[in-house]
Design an enzyme around this catalytic site. Structure first.
Site, mmCIF file in Angstrom:
data_model
loop_
_atom_site.group_PDB
_atom_site.id
_atom_site.type_symbol
_atom_site.label_atom_id
_atom_site.label_comp_id
_atom_site.label_asym_id
_atom_site.label_seq_id
_atom_site.Cartn_x
_atom_site.Cartn_y
_atom_site.Cartn_z
ATOM 1 N N ASP A 1 -8.868 130.255 38.027
ATOM 2 C CA ASP A 1 -9.442 129.336 37.038
ATOM 3 C C ASP A 1 -10.843 129.771 36.605
ATOM 4 O O ASP A 1 -11.803 129.000 36.671
ATOM 5 C CB ASP A 1 -9.454 127.908 37.600
ATOM 6 C CG ASP A 1 -8.055 127.411 37.911
ATOM 7 O OD1 ASP A 1 -7.088 127.916 37.306
ATOM 8 O OD2 ASP A 1 -7.908 126.537 38.779
ATOM 9 N N LYS B 1 -1.883 132.673 39.222
ATOM 10 C CA LYS B 1 -1.701 131.504 38.350
ATOM 11 C C LYS B 1 -2.858 131.422 37.364
ATOM 12 O O LYS B 1 -4.023 131.515 37.773
ATOM 13 C CB LYS B 1 -1.627 130.232 39.201
ATOM 14 C CG LYS B 1 -1.327 128.978 38.391
ATOM 15 C CD LYS B 1 -1.114 127.760 39.279
ATOM 16 C CE LYS B 1 -2.379 127.075 39.709
ATOM 17 N NZ LYS B 1 -3.234 126.598 38.612
ATOM 18 N N HIS C 1 -4.729 129.468 33.836
ATOM 19 C CA HIS C 1 -4.837 128.404 32.823
ATOM 20 C C HIS C 1 -5.405 129.175 31.638
ATOM 21 O O HIS C 1 -6.615 129.244 31.450
ATOM 22 C CB HIS C 1 -5.837 127.317 33.248
ATOM 23 C CG HIS C 1 -5.291 126.318 34.191
ATOM 24 N ND1 HIS C 1 -4.249 125.485 33.858
ATOM 25 C CD2 HIS C 1 -5.647 125.983 35.462
ATOM 26 C CE1 HIS C 1 -3.995 124.682 34.882
ATOM 27 N NE2 HIS C 1 -4.820 124.968 35.866
ATOM 28 N N LYS D 1 1.640 123.219 32.298
ATOM 29 C CA LYS D 1 2.109 121.823 32.485
ATOM 30 C C LYS D 1 2.579 121.223 31.160
ATOM 31 O O LYS D 1 2.023 120.235 30.662
ATOM 32 C CB LYS D 1 1.030 120.939 33.104
ATOM 33 C CG LYS D 1 0.613 121.355 34.501
ATOM 34 C CD LYS D 1 -0.350 120.351 35.106
ATOM 35 C CE LYS D 1 -0.846 120.766 36.469
ATOM 36 N NZ LYS D 1 -1.822 121.874 36.439
ATOM 37 N N ASP E 1 5.850 117.204 26.616
ATOM 38 C CA ASP E 1 6.009 116.676 25.259
ATOM 39 C C ASP E 1 7.500 116.656 24.925
ATOM 40 O O ASP E 1 8.330 117.034 25.753
ATOM 41 C CB ASP E 1 5.219 117.536 24.260
ATOM 42 C CG ASP E 1 4.660 116.691 23.117
ATOM 43 O OD1 ASP E 1 5.392 115.810 22.613
ATOM 44 O OD2 ASP E 1 3.499 116.908 22.730
ATOM 45 N N THR F 1 8.550 120.197 20.465
ATOM 46 C CA THR F 1 7.158 120.662 20.556
ATOM 47 C C THR F 1 6.989 121.693 21.669
ATOM 48 O O THR F 1 6.367 122.744 21.465
ATOM 49 C CB THR F 1 6.215 119.449 20.788
ATOM 50 O OG1 THR F 1 6.391 118.554 19.709
ATOM 51 C CG2 THR F 1 4.759 119.885 20.881
ATOM 52 N N TYR G 1 -7.426 118.296 49.431
ATOM 53 C CA TYR G 1 -7.006 119.584 49.988
ATOM 54 C C TYR G 1 -6.297 119.465 51.327
ATOM 55 O O TYR G 1 -6.515 118.516 52.086
ATOM 56 C CB TYR G 1 -8.242 120.473 50.195
ATOM 57 C CG TYR G 1 -8.830 121.032 48.924
ATOM 58 C CD1 TYR G 1 -8.053 121.731 48.005
ATOM 59 C CD2 TYR G 1 -10.190 120.877 48.658
ATOM 60 C CE1 TYR G 1 -8.614 122.260 46.854
ATOM 61 C CE2 TYR G 1 -10.761 121.406 47.504
ATOM 62 C CZ TYR G 1 -9.958 122.098 46.604
ATOM 63 O OH TYR G 1 -10.517 122.621 45.470
ATOM 64 N N ARG H 1 -10.500 127.564 44.049
ATOM 65 C CA ARG H 1 -11.912 127.711 44.417
ATOM 66 C C ARG H 1 -12.105 128.233 45.829
ATOM 67 O O ARG H 1 -13.089 128.931 46.086
ATOM 68 C CB ARG H 1 -12.623 126.365 44.215
ATOM 69 C CG ARG H 1 -12.876 126.065 42.756
ATOM 70 C CD ARG H 1 -13.253 124.617 42.521
ATOM 71 N NE ARG H 1 -12.081 123.744 42.583
ATOM 72 C CZ ARG H 1 -12.103 122.430 42.343
ATOM 73 N NH1 ARG H 1 -13.239 121.842 42.041
ATOM 74 N NH2 ARG H 1 -10.984 121.713 42.400
HETATM 75 O O1 S5P Z 1 -0.998 118.690 41.780
HETATM 76 C C1 S5P Z 1 -1.583 119.687 41.373
HETATM 77 C C2 S5P Z 1 -0.939 120.656 40.586
HETATM 78 C C3 S5P Z 1 -1.646 121.780 40.178
HETATM 79 S S1 S5P Z 1 -0.778 123.006 39.336
HETATM 80 N N1 S5P Z 1 -2.888 119.897 41.708
HETATM 81 C C4 S5P Z 1 -3.606 120.993 41.297
HETATM 82 O O2 S5P Z 1 -4.771 121.147 41.684
HETATM 83 N N2 S5P Z 1 -3.002 121.938 40.481
HETATM 84 C C5 S5P Z 1 -3.728 123.136 39.978
HETATM 85 O O3 S5P Z 1 -4.074 123.951 41.100
HETATM 86 C C6 S5P Z 1 -5.038 122.868 39.240
HETATM 87 O O4 S5P Z 1 -4.824 122.782 37.842
HETATM 88 C C7 S5P Z 1 -5.881 124.081 39.592
HETATM 89 O O5 S5P Z 1 -5.605 125.150 38.709
HETATM 90 C C8 S5P Z 1 -5.389 124.483 40.977
HETATM 91 C C9 S5P Z 1 -6.245 123.966 42.131
HETATM 92 O O6 S5P Z 1 -7.488 124.597 42.134
HETATM 93 P P1 S5P Z 1 -8.505 124.467 43.371
HETATM 94 O O7 S5P Z 1 -9.736 125.173 42.900
HETATM 95 O O8 S5P Z 1 -8.740 123.000 43.611
HETATM 96 O O9 S5P Z 1 -7.853 125.158 44.545
#
Ligand code: S5P
Length: 275
Positions: free
Chosen positions: A40, A62, A64, A95, A98, A102, A227, A245
């Site tokens: 990210d 992964k 975004h 994610k 819609d 679309t 987490y 992160r």
């Molecule tokens: O339930 C979810 C689903 C996803 S895909 N919770 C999330 O945090 N995510 C994604 O996982 C979120 O969009 C981000 O890209 C990543 C978590 O990032 P972190 O920095 O908190 O580990």
């Protein structure tokens, strides 16, 4: 009864009817990693640097892609080359949510051309079954280059505080995954879901579970993220742990990726041993 898989990745790769899921399990086995890094970051340079440095230690990267401030076609072609060089899959965490008409345009074509470079995508099922049907159908288009190398994860649960993706929503996620299993690889969820709706479960069902919200040092953030550790996630059924992160913000991201890989792999080996 626990529904998490106790089979080794190699066995799941050998038996899996979905070619992309089989490839994913083979990569995990070959590279001894179940880590997905959530990249990210907000510039192309950071993304490509991360992909090249962490590539050897991850199974999936992964993205975004819409948070990059300077996205160009060159960014995407270099990312694809790095995926080949280091043998990882690319998961665009778009994610989709819609109506079918679309999401087809958002997935295939458009500004981001996601279907051309992302092996894996995900969707929420708030719109109902049609979203899964529409995304699956897109891969049948005459100009769709490589349908065998594309798959969908259903966002069946979320890690954020107060998530509404629970109960019936999660059950429907499992139902649609079963109905469109040629295209649906599995789920983004906080635990294995195979025993949800046991009455409609087929013999040999093997959905892949990606669990996000994995971090070794924090319990959460100030915006509701929650987490768990790699050990806890894998223990609950995660086949792939997603860390953002915890890895890219660490003082040394390569060291961090290696640590998540070791912890995730150890937990997987314990699960396979039946602990
Ligand atoms: O339930 C979810 C689903 C996803 S895909 N919770 C999330 O945090 N995510 C994604 O996982 C979120 O969009 C981000 O890209 C990543 C978590 O990032 P972190 O920095 O908190 O580990």
């Amino acid at each position: 009864m626990s529904s998490k898989s106790h089979l080794p990745y190699a066995t799941r790769a050998a038996n899996h009817p979905n070619p992309l899921t089989a490839k994913l399990f083979s990569i995990a086995e070959e590279k001894k990693t179940n880590v997905t890094v959530s990249a990210d970051v907000t510039t192309s340079a950071e993304l490509l640097d991360l992909a090249d440095k962490l590539g050897p230690y991850i199974a999936v990267l992964k993205t975004h892609i819409d948070i990059l401030s300077d996205l160009t076609p060159q960014t995407l072609s270099t990312l694809q080359s790095l995926a080949q060089k280091h043998n990882f899959l690319i998961f665009e965490d778009r994610k989709f949510i819609d109506i079918g008409n679309t999401v087809q345009k958002q997935y295939h074509g458009g500004a981001l051309r996601i279907s051309e470079w992302a092996h894996i995508i995900n969707c929420a099922i708030l719109p109902g079954e049609g979203i899964v049907e529409a995304l699956a159908q897109t891969t049948q288009d005459a100009d769709f280059a490589n349908p065998q190398e594309r798959g969908l994860l259903i966002l069946a649960e979320m890690t954020s505080k107060g998530s509404l993706a629970t109960g019936t929503y999660t059950e429907r996620s499992v139902e649609y995954a079963r109905k469109y299993k040629g295209f649906v690889m599995g789920f983004v969820s906080t635990k294995a879901l195979s025993d949800t709706l046991p009455e409609s479960k087929e013999e040999g069902e093997d959905f892949v579970v990606f669990t996000t919200g994995v971090n070794l040092s924090d319990k959460g953030d100030k915006l509701g993220q929650q987490y768990q550790t790699p050990e806890s996630a894998v223990g609950r059924g995660a086949d792939f742990i997603i860390a953002g992160r915890g890895i890219y913000r660490a003082p040394d991201m390569v060291m961090a990726a290696k640590r998540y890989r070791e912890e995730g792999w150890r937990a997987y080996e314990e699960r396979v041993r039946g602990n």
